[in-house]
Design a protein around this motif. Structure first.
Motif, PDB file in Angstrom:
ATOM      1  N   GLU A   1       7.169  -4.065   8.822  1.00  0.00           N
ATOM      2  CA  GLU A   1       7.862  -2.993   8.390  1.00  0.00           C
ATOM      3  C   GLU A   1       7.908  -2.457   7.072  1.00  0.00           C
ATOM      4  O   GLU A   1       8.120  -3.367   5.941  1.00  0.00           O
ATOM      5  CB  GLU A   1       9.533  -3.205   9.060  1.00  0.00           C
ATOM      6  CG  GLU A   1       9.639  -3.487  10.186  1.00  0.00           C
ATOM      7  CD  GLU A   1      11.091  -3.509  10.783  1.00  0.00           C
ATOM      8  OE1 GLU A   1      11.492  -2.828  11.833  1.00  0.00           O
ATOM      9  OE2 GLU A   1      11.676  -4.247  10.117  1.00  0.00           O
ATOM     10  N   ASP A   2       7.759  -1.424   6.529  1.00  0.00           N
ATOM     11  CA  ASP A   2       7.433  -0.884   5.008  1.00  0.00           C
ATOM     12  C   ASP A   2       8.885  -0.357   4.452  1.00  0.00           C
ATOM     13  O   ASP A   2       8.399   0.260   3.496  1.00  0.00           O
ATOM     14  CB  ASP A   2       6.073  -0.337   4.950  1.00  0.00           C
ATOM     15  CG  ASP A   2       5.987   0.980   5.823  1.00  0.00           C
ATOM     16  OD1 ASP A   2       7.165   1.276   6.433  1.00  0.00           O
ATOM     17  OD2 ASP A   2       4.946   1.495   5.648  1.00  0.00           O
ATOM     18  N   GLU A   3       9.682  -0.112   5.106  1.00  0.00           N
ATOM     19  CA  GLU A   3      10.821   0.785   4.754  1.00  0.00           C
ATOM     20  C   GLU A   3      11.200   0.173   3.212  1.00  0.00           C
ATOM     21  O   GLU A   3      11.581   1.200   2.347  1.00  0.00           O
ATOM     22  CB  GLU A   3      12.142   0.940   5.456  1.00  0.00           C
ATOM     23  CG  GLU A   3      12.049   1.594   6.693  1.00  0.00           C
ATOM     24  CD  GLU A   3      11.029   0.755   7.732  1.00  0.00           C
ATOM     25  OE1 GLU A   3      10.853  -0.469   7.504  1.00  0.00           O
ATOM     26  OE2 GLU A   3      10.977   1.119   8.937  1.00  0.00           O
ATOM     27  N   GLU A   4      11.177  -0.813   2.826  1.00  0.00           N
ATOM     28  CA  GLU A   4      11.744  -1.475   1.573  1.00  0.00           C
ATOM     29  C   GLU A   4      10.730  -1.415   0.443  1.00  0.00           C
ATOM     30  O   GLU A   4      11.098  -2.105  -0.633  1.00  0.00           O
ATOM     31  CB  GLU A   4      12.413  -2.923   1.915  1.00  0.00           C
ATOM     32  CG  GLU A   4      13.429  -2.741   2.643  1.00  0.00           C
ATOM     33  CD  GLU A   4      14.682  -1.951   2.400  1.00  0.00           C
ATOM     34  OE1 GLU A   4      15.002  -1.954   1.232  1.00  0.00           O
ATOM     35  OE2 GLU A   4      15.229  -1.242   3.428  1.00  0.00           O
TER      36      GLU A   4
ATOM     37  N   ASN B   1       9.195   0.304  -1.594  1.00  0.00           N
ATOM     38  CA  ASN B   1       9.251   0.870  -3.171  1.00  0.00           C
ATOM     39  C   ASN B   1      10.550   0.316  -3.607  1.00  0.00           C
ATOM     40  O   ASN B   1      11.090   0.838  -5.013  1.00  0.00           O
ATOM     41  CB  ASN B   1       9.563   2.276  -3.168  1.00  0.00           C
ATOM     42  CG  ASN B   1       8.188   2.940  -2.614  1.00  0.00           C
ATOM     43  OD1 ASN B   1       7.122   2.457  -2.780  1.00  0.00           O
ATOM     44  ND2 ASN B   1       8.138   3.991  -1.712  1.00  0.00           N
ATOM     45  N   LYS B   2      11.175  -0.775  -3.172  1.00  0.00           N
ATOM     46  CA  LYS B   2      12.414  -1.160  -3.937  1.00  0.00           C
ATOM     47  C   LYS B   2      12.303  -2.674  -4.188  1.00  0.00           C
ATOM     48  O   LYS B   2      13.100  -3.236  -4.758  1.00  0.00           O
ATOM     49  CB  LYS B   2      13.706  -1.163  -2.723  1.00  0.00           C
ATOM     50  CG  LYS B   2      13.956   0.310  -2.388  1.00  0.00           C
ATOM     51  CD  LYS B   2      15.194   0.355  -1.082  1.00  0.00           C
ATOM     52  CE  LYS B   2      15.380   1.569  -0.623  1.00  0.00           C
ATOM     53  NZ  LYS B   2      16.589   1.659   0.487  1.00  0.00           N
TER      54      LYS B   2
ATOM     55  N   LYS C   1       2.155   4.363   1.164  1.00  0.00           N
ATOM     56  CA  LYS C   1       2.722   4.399   2.477  1.00  0.00           C
ATOM     57  C   LYS C   1       1.757   5.501   3.676  1.00  0.00           C
ATOM     58  O   LYS C   1       1.834   5.376   4.798  1.00  0.00           O
ATOM     59  CB  LYS C   1       3.964   5.179   2.391  1.00  0.00           C
ATOM     60  CG  LYS C   1       4.906   4.738   3.754  1.00  0.00           C
ATOM     61  CD  LYS C   1       6.318   5.011   3.023  1.00  0.00           C
ATOM     62  CE  LYS C   1       7.220   4.520   4.413  1.00  0.00           C
ATOM     63  NZ  LYS C   1       8.672   4.543   4.029  1.00  0.00           N
TER      64      LYS C   1
ATOM     65  N   LYS D   1      -1.072   2.971   4.499  1.00  0.00           N
ATOM     66  CA  LYS D   1      -0.631   1.662   5.000  1.00  0.00           C
ATOM     67  C   LYS D   1      -1.604   0.618   4.353  1.00  0.00           C
ATOM     68  O   LYS D   1      -1.724  -0.476   4.789  1.00  0.00           O
ATOM     69  CB  LYS D   1      -0.737   1.507   6.433  1.00  0.00           C
ATOM     70  CG  LYS D   1      -0.017   2.674   7.314  1.00  0.00           C
ATOM     71  CD  LYS D   1       1.537   2.686   6.803  1.00  0.00           C
ATOM     72  CE  LYS D   1       2.399   4.035   7.589  1.00  0.00           C
ATOM     73  NZ  LYS D   1       3.660   3.898   7.133  1.00  0.00           N
TER      74      LYS D   1
ATOM     75  N   SER E   1       7.828  -0.386  19.770  1.00  0.00           N
ATOM     76  CA  SER E   1       8.917  -1.418  19.596  1.00  0.00           C
ATOM     77  C   SER E   1       9.218  -2.065  20.982  1.00  0.00           C
ATOM     78  O   SER E   1      10.031  -3.055  20.977  1.00  0.00           O
ATOM     79  CB  SER E   1      10.186  -0.556  18.945  1.00  0.00           C
ATOM     80  OG  SER E   1      10.464   0.227  20.171  1.00  0.00           O
TER      81      SER E   1
ATOM     82  N   GLY F   1       8.918  -8.324   5.974  1.00  0.00           N
ATOM     83  CA  GLY F   1       8.430  -7.045   5.293  1.00  0.00           C
ATOM     84  C   GLY F   1       7.411  -7.367   4.387  1.00  0.00           C
ATOM     85  O   GLY F   1       6.681  -8.190   4.319  1.00  0.00           O
TER      86      GLY F   1
END
Length: 315
Positions: free
Chosen positions: A120-123, A125-126, A168, A171, A240, A249
């Motif tokens: 999972e790549d949602e985080e 940039n954080k 993103k 990927k 999923s 991640g």
């Protein structure tokens, strides 16, 4: 480099200086190394253009200026030539056009596939990468204690040679570290690329001396677009309901196994110099031996001129 060494051997023989047992021993050692060097290079079967990887999950579009070596030959290089532990997960290697297993002042990307699950790549940039580096430095003492128990040299992560960047849209994640292995004079470059897919990652890892960083950076934009997952295996094909998700991640991809894998990578950076330094030492030994015979008229000596600065090794 190769041409200069073969010329040197030819001159030794033509001057009639291969007579004593000690001279034969030194010359035969050199000839043996050169024979292996030449035979290995000739035996390698490289590919360019569209290359389907052995697992069928991904493929490479190898452009002009690069060449691909298949899984079997790559595993031979890593284990038999470079003396690293066997890597059955390796599915190929990518070299610059003029590169090869014995080439000096170059690099090679080792390609493998790791079915760890969907990352999972949602985080992405954080993540605080400076904090990640601080944590690695804190853990180094304990990690090096374990490395020494296992027979590996100590490892110090000097810092980022290229801070992690995640695209993103494609990927593709890539980053580079500057490493120092205990006992080594120069630092090692470890450049990593990860292409995220439906069930895992395609990994491309390059190990070279830090002096090759500019060369890798010069080529990296082309390398990043070489690999792609096939239909049904792309990141967007994730389901999923049936596919598992990887733990941690993007941060875990970069930091989770970095210290564990470094032991395997240590030998790769070192090997880039071994064949050149080994042959150079043999040449120096032969020259010193014959210099010592100058007062003996039964020997004809020859001291070759050093290779030109602009000579380049054949791959």
């Amino acid at each position: 480099m190769q041409k200069a060494l073969f010329l040197f051997i030819a001159l030794i023989v033509s001057c009639g200086i291969v007579r004593a047992k000690d001279e034969d021993s030194l010359t035969n050692q050199l000839l043996k190394q050169l024979k292996q060097y030449d035979s290995v290079n000739k035996a390698m079967k490289y590919q360019t253009g569209l290359v389907k990887l052995p697992n069928g999950i991904a493929q490479l579009n190898v452009p002009k200026g690069f060449k691909y070596l298949n899984a079997e030959q790559s595993q031979f290089i890593i284990h038999d030539l470079w003396g690293n532990p066997a890597r059955p997960d390796v599915i190929g290697m990518l070299f610059p056009e003029n590169g090869g297993p014995y080439a000096d002042s170059t690099y090679a990307f080792i390609i493998s596939y790791d079915e760890t699950g969907h990352v999972e790549d949602e985080e992405a940039n954080k993540i605080d990468y400076d904090e990640m580096m601080k944590n690695w430095h804190t853990a180094e003492k304990q990690t090096n204690t374990e490395r020494m128990k296992q027979g590996y040299p100590t490892l110090h992560i000097v810092g980022w040679a290229q801070k992690p960047y995640y695209d993103k849209s494609t990927k593709v994640l890539h980053w580079a570290k500057e490493l120092h292995f205990g006992g080594e004079e120069s630092n090692t470059l470890n450049y990593d690329i990860r292409i995220l897919g439906r069930k895992g990652m395609l990994s491309m890892n390059a190990v070279a001396n830090m002096s090759e960083l500019s060369l890798v950076k010069q080529d990296i934009s082309k390398v990043l677009g070489i690999a792609e997952f096939t239909a049904g295996n792309k990141y967007s094909d994730f389901d999923s309901n049936i596919d598992k998700i990887a733990v941690g991640g993007i941060a875990a991809v970069i930091g989770g196994k970095v210290l564990a894998k470094a032991g395997i990578l240590a030998g790769l950076g070192k090997f880039l110099k071994i064949i050149i330094l080994g042959i150079g030492a043999l040449i120096a030994g032969i020259i010193r031996f014959f210099k010592g015979k100058k007062q003996d008229e039964s020997y004809t000596t020859y001291e070759p001129a050093p290779p030109a600065d602009n000579s380049t090794p054949n791959a």
